[in-house]
Motif scaffolding. Structure first.
Motif, short mmCIF file in Angstrom:
data_model
loop_
_atom_site.label_atom_id
_atom_site.label_comp_id
_atom_site.label_asym_id
_atom_site.label_seq_id
_atom_site.Cartn_x
_atom_site.Cartn_y
_atom_site.Cartn_z
N HIS A 213 0.82 -1.21 0.00
CA HIS A 213 0.00 0.00 0.00
C HIS A 213 0.85 1.25 0.00
O HIS A 213 0.65 2.16 -0.80
CB HIS A 213 -0.93 -0.04 1.22
CG HIS A 213 -2.02 0.96 1.12
ND1 HIS A 213 -2.31 1.86 2.13
CD2 HIS A 213 -2.89 1.24 0.13
CE1 HIS A 213 -3.31 2.64 1.75
NE2 HIS A 213 -3.68 2.29 0.55
N ILE A 219 -3.71 -2.52 -3.26
CA ILE A 219 -4.48 -3.26 -2.26
C ILE A 219 -4.42 -4.72 -2.70
O ILE A 219 -4.56 -5.00 -3.90
CB ILE A 219 -5.95 -2.76 -2.25
CG1 ILE A 219 -5.97 -1.28 -1.86
CG2 ILE A 219 -6.82 -3.57 -1.31
CD1 ILE A 219 -7.34 -0.63 -2.00
N VAL A 274 -8.70 0.05 1.48
CA VAL A 274 -7.56 -0.74 1.96
C VAL A 274 -7.95 -1.59 3.18
O VAL A 274 -7.37 -2.64 3.43
CB VAL A 274 -6.35 0.19 2.25
CG1 VAL A 274 -6.63 1.11 3.43
CG2 VAL A 274 -5.08 -0.60 2.47
N THR A 343 -6.86 0.42 9.22
CA THR A 343 -6.09 0.13 8.01
C THR A 343 -4.97 -0.85 8.41
O THR A 343 -4.70 -1.04 9.62
CB THR A 343 -5.43 1.41 7.46
OG1 THR A 343 -4.53 1.88 8.47
CG2 THR A 343 -6.47 2.48 7.14
#
Ligand SMILES: Nc1ncnc2c1ncn2[C@@H]1O[C@H](COP(=O)(O)OP(=O)(O)OP(=O)(O)O)[C@@H](O)[C@H]1O
Ligand SMILES: [Mg+2]
Length: 389
Positions: A213, A219, A274, A343
């Motif tokens: 990322h 992703i 993500v 995330t």
């Protein structure tokens, strides 16, 4: 075969056409040649005349070894690192012999192969190709991304070539197999996987996701036990992002991408943030810990999607002795609302991961662990699983 996988196979449209030619009866102009075009192939293959590749794969001096290691140049089974043996070669189908088939997924077949001129062993994934220009554009972009990835947590990409109608993607062979094969083996032996090992697996996967990322704005999109592989040195790596999984799926008009591991927001047709990878990680870790798929096995594909969206998220059984930290990590990963879900970078701050990262190889010896899983004696020069050449 998993429910999702069998469904994917059934629904998948056949991709059987010759690359670089328009579909029969197509009124659209032929797509620009891509894979047969020399510039791209020169870039993808290990052509020493390409300065970019020369920089990436320059012969290793002693001082360069660590840098090479960080770029993901694979280890030999005994742990030493040699010079990149493919440096002066162009990968060609006629130079490959298949040692054994490693498995078959919805996109194609993966085999252990040997590059005859060098004796170098690799994993080769054959992917059926589509002449659609959109596919070819995506393919070019994805192959370039694979080529730029150099991380200890990502399976190294060696190059790609066309073999008939199929794209052959050559990558680092991880002798310890996938986490799916590992947990099945552990279950077969009547054993279990310790929480410390699960911590090291989670930590490595998150390092790989953060690398993809942060460094490449990628992703993963297909994180699951079969896409996490391990070397006999105990290094855990990600494979099958982009090209070999999502690329093919993204161009199919049907539910090919349906999977146990899809986050609710993806099932509901929303965007793909993500955080979706973090959901898949949570589910993957429940599966590896339990050594079985956490969803009820009797659900039809549509019922499964409904279940993921509407039923409580899978968790570890209350009566099993898992730590509060691990349980909380899993429930954070599987927060249904992706806006509230961390995330990959944020979940790395979770105490389960922080505590794992403090543990040294003496505390958690992943090398010894994977060798024990496959009954691989330290004195052997080749792993017994998968078979030696
Ligand atoms: N680099 C590698 N080294 C060792 N084994 C690998 C490697 N890449 C893939 N494999 C193994 O090959 C098998 C087939 O992989 P493939 O990606 O085709 O399908 P999959 O991930 O099992 O499923 P799907 O295609 O449905 O996503 C898997 O067991 C996988 O772990
Ligand atoms: Mg795979």
């Amino acid at each position: 075969m998993s429910l999702a996988r069998s469904h994917a196979r059934k629904m998948k449209p056949a991709l059987h056409v010759q690359l670089n030619s328009a579909p029969a009866n197509s009124a659209s102009p032929s797509p620009a040649p891509l894979l047969n075009s020399r510039p791209l192939m020169d870039y993808l293959e290990r052509n020493p005349r390409d300065p970019a590749r020369e920089n990436q794969f320059s012969a290793a001096s002693g001082a360069d070894r660590n840098a090479r290691s960080m770029r993901g140049i694979p280890e030999t089974p005994n742990g030493s690192r040699g010079p990149d043996p493919l440096m002066n070669y162009t990968l060609r189908p006629e130079d490959m012999i298949t040692v054994k088939k490693l498995g078959e997924g919805s996109a194609g077949t993966v085999s252990k192969v040997k590059h005859v001129p060098t004796g170098f062993v690799m994993a080769r994934k054959h992917v059926r190709c589509d002449p659609n220009p959109d596919f070819q554009r995506l393919l070019e972009r994805e192959l370039k991304t694979l080529d730029r990835c150099h991380s200890p947590w990502i399976v190294t990409f060696y190059g790609a070539y066309m073999d008939g109608d199929e794209l052959a993607i050559c990558m680092e062979y991880c002798e310890g197999g996938s986490m799916e094969s590992v947990y099945k083996r552990v279950a077969e032996k009547g054993s279990s996987i310790s929480e410390n090992v699960l911590g090291k697996i989670s930590e490595a996967v998150l390092n790989g996701l953060v690398y993809l990322h942060k460094m490449h704005h990628v992703i993963h999109r297909d994180l699951k036990p079969s896409n996490i592989v391990v070397t006999m040195e105990g290094n855990i790596k990600l494979c099958d992002f982009g090209v070999s999984g999502d690329l093919v799926n993204s161009l199919a008009e049907t539910f090919v991408g349906t999977s146990y591991y899809m986050a609710p927001e993806r099932i509901q047709g929303g965007k793909y943030p993500v955080q979706s990878d973090v959901w898949s990680l949570g589910l993957t870790m429940v599966e590896i810990a339990q050594m079985k798929n956490p969803f009820p096995s009797n659900l039809a594909p549509f019922e499964l999607l409904h279940y993921i969206v509407n039923q409580p998220v899978p968790s570890l059984p209350e009566d099993e002795p898992w730590s509060a930290a691990f349980r909380d990590f899993l429930s954070q990963c599987m927060i249904k609302d992706f806006m509230k879900r961390p995330t990959p970078e944020q979940i790395m701050e979770h105490r389960f991961i922080v505590e794992s990262s403090i543990r040294t190889p003496e505390d958690v010896n992943m090398r010894a662990w994977i060798r024990e899983v496959w009954d691989y004696a330290d004195s052997a020069t080749e792993p017994s699983i998968p078979q030696a050449i």
